[in-house]
Write a protein that holds these residues in place. Structure first.
Motif, PDB file in Angstrom:
ATOM      1  N   GLN A   1      -6.482   5.276  -7.860  1.00  0.00           N
ATOM      2  CA  GLN A   1      -6.813   6.998  -8.375  1.00  0.00           C
ATOM      3  C   GLN A   1      -8.380   6.832  -7.798  1.00  0.00           C
ATOM      4  N   ALA A   2      -9.151   5.950  -8.187  1.00  0.00           N
ATOM      5  CA  ALA A   2     -11.031   5.700  -8.467  1.00  0.00           C
ATOM      6  C   ALA A   2     -11.109   5.967  -6.064  1.00  0.00           C
ATOM      7  N   LEU A   3     -10.824   5.693  -5.731  1.00  0.00           N
ATOM      8  CA  LEU A   3     -10.229   5.555  -3.934  1.00  0.00           C
ATOM      9  C   LEU A   3      -9.764   7.364  -4.365  1.00  0.00           C
ATOM     10  N   ALA A   4      -8.747   7.599  -4.801  1.00  0.00           N
ATOM     11  CA  ALA A   4      -8.858   8.830  -4.093  1.00  0.00           C
ATOM     12  C   ALA A   4      -9.576   9.963  -4.688  1.00  0.00           C
ATOM     13  N   ASP A   5     -10.190  10.559  -6.160  1.00  0.00           N
ATOM     14  CA  ASP A   5     -11.453  10.212  -6.544  1.00  0.00           C
ATOM     15  C   ASP A   5     -12.465  10.259  -6.312  1.00  0.00           C
ATOM     16  N   ALA A   6     -12.885   9.058  -5.208  1.00  0.00           N
ATOM     17  CA  ALA A   6     -13.892   9.421  -3.769  1.00  0.00           C
ATOM     18  C   ALA A   6     -13.874   9.433  -3.112  1.00  0.00           C
ATOM     19  N   GLY A   7     -12.744  10.443  -2.896  1.00  0.00           N
ATOM     20  CA  GLY A   7     -12.263  11.275  -1.719  1.00  0.00           C
ATOM     21  C   GLY A   7     -12.132  10.481  -0.311  1.00  0.00           C
ATOM     22  N   LEU A   8     -11.357   9.071  -0.713  1.00  0.00           N
ATOM     23  CA  LEU A   8     -11.052   8.475   0.227  1.00  0.00           C
ATOM     24  C   LEU A   8      -9.467   8.431   1.449  1.00  0.00           C
ATOM     25  N   PRO A   9      -9.372   8.056   1.827  1.00  0.00           N
ATOM     26  CA  PRO A   9      -8.033   8.069   2.030  1.00  0.00           C
ATOM     27  C   PRO A   9      -7.508   7.132   1.734  1.00  0.00           C
ATOM     28  N   THR A  10      -6.133   7.650   1.240  1.00  0.00           N
ATOM     29  CA  THR A  10      -5.300   6.654   0.827  1.00  0.00           C
ATOM     30  C   THR A  10      -4.991   4.786   1.296  1.00  0.00           C
ATOM     31  N   PRO A  11      -4.874   4.317   0.654  1.00  0.00           N
ATOM     32  CA  PRO A  11      -4.509   2.863   1.347  1.00  0.00           C
ATOM     33  C   PRO A  11      -3.073   3.025   2.098  1.00  0.00           C
TER      34      PRO A  11
ATOM     35  N   ALA B   1       5.448   2.340  -8.561  1.00  0.00           N
ATOM     36  CA  ALA B   1       6.422   3.530  -8.750  1.00  0.00           C
ATOM     37  C   ALA B   1       4.775   4.047  -8.034  1.00  0.00           C
ATOM     38  N   GLU B   2       3.818   4.177  -8.358  1.00  0.00           N
ATOM     39  CA  GLU B   2       2.941   4.974  -8.206  1.00  0.00           C
ATOM     40  C   GLU B   2       2.276   4.751  -6.662  1.00  0.00           C
ATOM     41  N   ASN B   3       2.805   3.576  -5.822  1.00  0.00           N
ATOM     42  CA  ASN B   3       2.067   2.875  -4.370  1.00  0.00           C
ATOM     43  C   ASN B   3       3.611   4.476  -3.989  1.00  0.00           C
ATOM     44  N   SER B   4       4.995   4.118  -4.585  1.00  0.00           N
ATOM     45  CA  SER B   4       5.681   4.766  -3.601  1.00  0.00           C
ATOM     46  C   SER B   4       5.362   6.994  -3.209  1.00  0.00           C
ATOM     47  N   ARG B   5       4.710   7.061  -4.835  1.00  0.00           N
ATOM     48  CA  ARG B   5       4.767   8.429  -4.956  1.00  0.00           C
ATOM     49  C   ARG B   5       2.928   8.444  -4.498  1.00  0.00           C
ATOM     50  N   ARG B   6       2.358   7.807  -3.363  1.00  0.00           N
ATOM     51  CA  ARG B   6       1.270   7.790  -3.411  1.00  0.00           C
ATOM     52  C   ARG B   6       1.472   8.044  -1.893  1.00  0.00           C
ATOM     53  N   GLY B   7       2.576   7.296  -1.193  1.00  0.00           N
ATOM     54  CA  GLY B   7       2.817   6.901  -0.037  1.00  0.00           C
ATOM     55  C   GLY B   7       2.497   5.588   0.632  1.00  0.00           C
ATOM     56  N   VAL B   8       1.966   4.682   0.212  1.00  0.00           N
ATOM     57  CA  VAL B   8       1.196   3.352   0.015  1.00  0.00           C
ATOM     58  C   VAL B   8       3.033   2.443   0.096  1.00  0.00           C
ATOM     59  N   VAL B   9       2.922   1.716   1.098  1.00  0.00           N
ATOM     60  CA  VAL B   9       3.735   0.417   0.748  1.00  0.00           C
ATOM     61  C   VAL B   9       3.636  -0.601   0.617  1.00  0.00           C
ATOM     62  N   THR B  10       4.358  -1.152  -0.932  1.00  0.00           N
ATOM     63  CA  THR B  10       4.512  -2.095  -1.803  1.00  0.00           C
ATOM     64  C   THR B  10       4.577  -3.503  -0.880  1.00  0.00           C
ATOM     65  N   GLU B  11       4.252  -4.226  -0.074  1.00  0.00           N
ATOM     66  CA  GLU B  11       4.265  -5.392  -0.219  1.00  0.00           C
ATOM     67  C   GLU B  11       3.980  -7.089  -1.372  1.00  0.00           C
TER      68      GLU B  11
END
Length: 267
Positions: A137-147, A165-175
């Motif tokens: 969320q801190a990255l998103a709040d800074a206006g940065l692209p989603t990892p 779940a949060e990774n999935s919601r944001r479209g982030v691959v879980t590794e």
């Protein structure tokens, strides 16, 4: 979401000489995702193993990570170039922040530098490792692209449902790192041994198959050719829903080294 090989090679705690041999052999038997980190101090060995294998660069997906000591905008820019020098590559495919180190307070500036280096062609993708939802969320709040990726400790005793779940919601691959829960006895769990016997495979293959059926990219570590081959050989069987549920039930919230990203510091 980023399309990654489902199974890659982890290289933590291997020295350069061992890493060189294992990476070359892994590529030979079919691995196309190789994971390292500046903190591992084996990027030289990874680069040598890649060179020894002789595979075309565009057929490999190479990941390395920014260590805590190099966090910060200017330091991060220097650190990736240093990693590339050690790897003897002109770019990596994925560059991750290794740990958020929230008390240090530099991960947002570090990530901003990484996004710029992505635009410069030094890395094809940027991501994070060991990030909790509040760090994303801190990255998103800074206006940065989603990892593109969040690499986290993930195994039957630590499934991090909130993070996944949060990774999935944001479209982030879980590794998953430490997918076999090194040293924790996961592979001796009666439920996993029983499932392995039912399919005629090893307990490690059962756990790696569970990762894939959970939609998690996995990077097990192996040093022998036999283990390297076995860890890739998990597509010839499928876990039944009740078998997946039995492994899900092994959740204990247990970290292999007690490294809680909310407070862990590593430099």
């Amino acid at each position: 979401m980023l399309d990654l090989p489902e199974i890659g090679l982890g290289t933590a705690r291997n020295d350069d000489a061992t890493t060189r041999r294992v990476v070359a052999e892994a590529i030979e038997v079919g691995y196309r995702l190789i994971d390292t980190a500046a903190k591992y101090e084996n990027e030289v060995g990874v680069g040598q193993g890649i060179a020894d294998a002789g595979l075309a660069r565009d057929e490999l997906f190479v990941t390395t990570k920014l260590r805590g000591a190099d966090q910060g905008y200017e330091q991060a820019r220097k650190a990736l170039r240093a990693s590339l020098d050690r790897l003897q590559l002109d770019h990596v495919d994925l560059y991750l922040i290794h740990w958020p180190l929230p008390r240090l307070g530099k991960f947002v500036d570090s990530y901003r530098a990484m996004v710029e280096m992505q635009a410069e062609g030094l890395t094809r993708h940027v991501g994070v490792s060991n990030f909790l939802p509040e760090h994303l969320q801190a990255l998103a709040d800074a206006g940065l692209p989603t990892p593109a990726v969040n690499q986290v400790e993930f195994h039957p005793r630590l499934q991090q449902a909130d993070v996944v779940a949060e990774n999935s919601r944001r479209g982030v691959v879980t590794e998953a790192w430490s997918p076999l829960g090194a040293g924790t006895g996961i592979l001796e769990e009666p439920a996993i041994v029983s499932i392995a016997d039912a399919h005629g495979v090893s307990p490690a293959q059962v756990v790696l198959r569970w990762d894939l059926q959970r939609g998690v990219v996995t990077i097990p570590k192996a040093s022998s050719r036999e283990r390297l081959v076995a860890n890739l050989d998990v597509h010839g069987f499928e876990l039944l829903p009740e078998q997946v549920a039995a492994i899900d039930a092994l959740e204990r919230g247990e970290r292999t080294s007690g490294q809680d990203p909310a407070v862990h510091e590593e430099f």
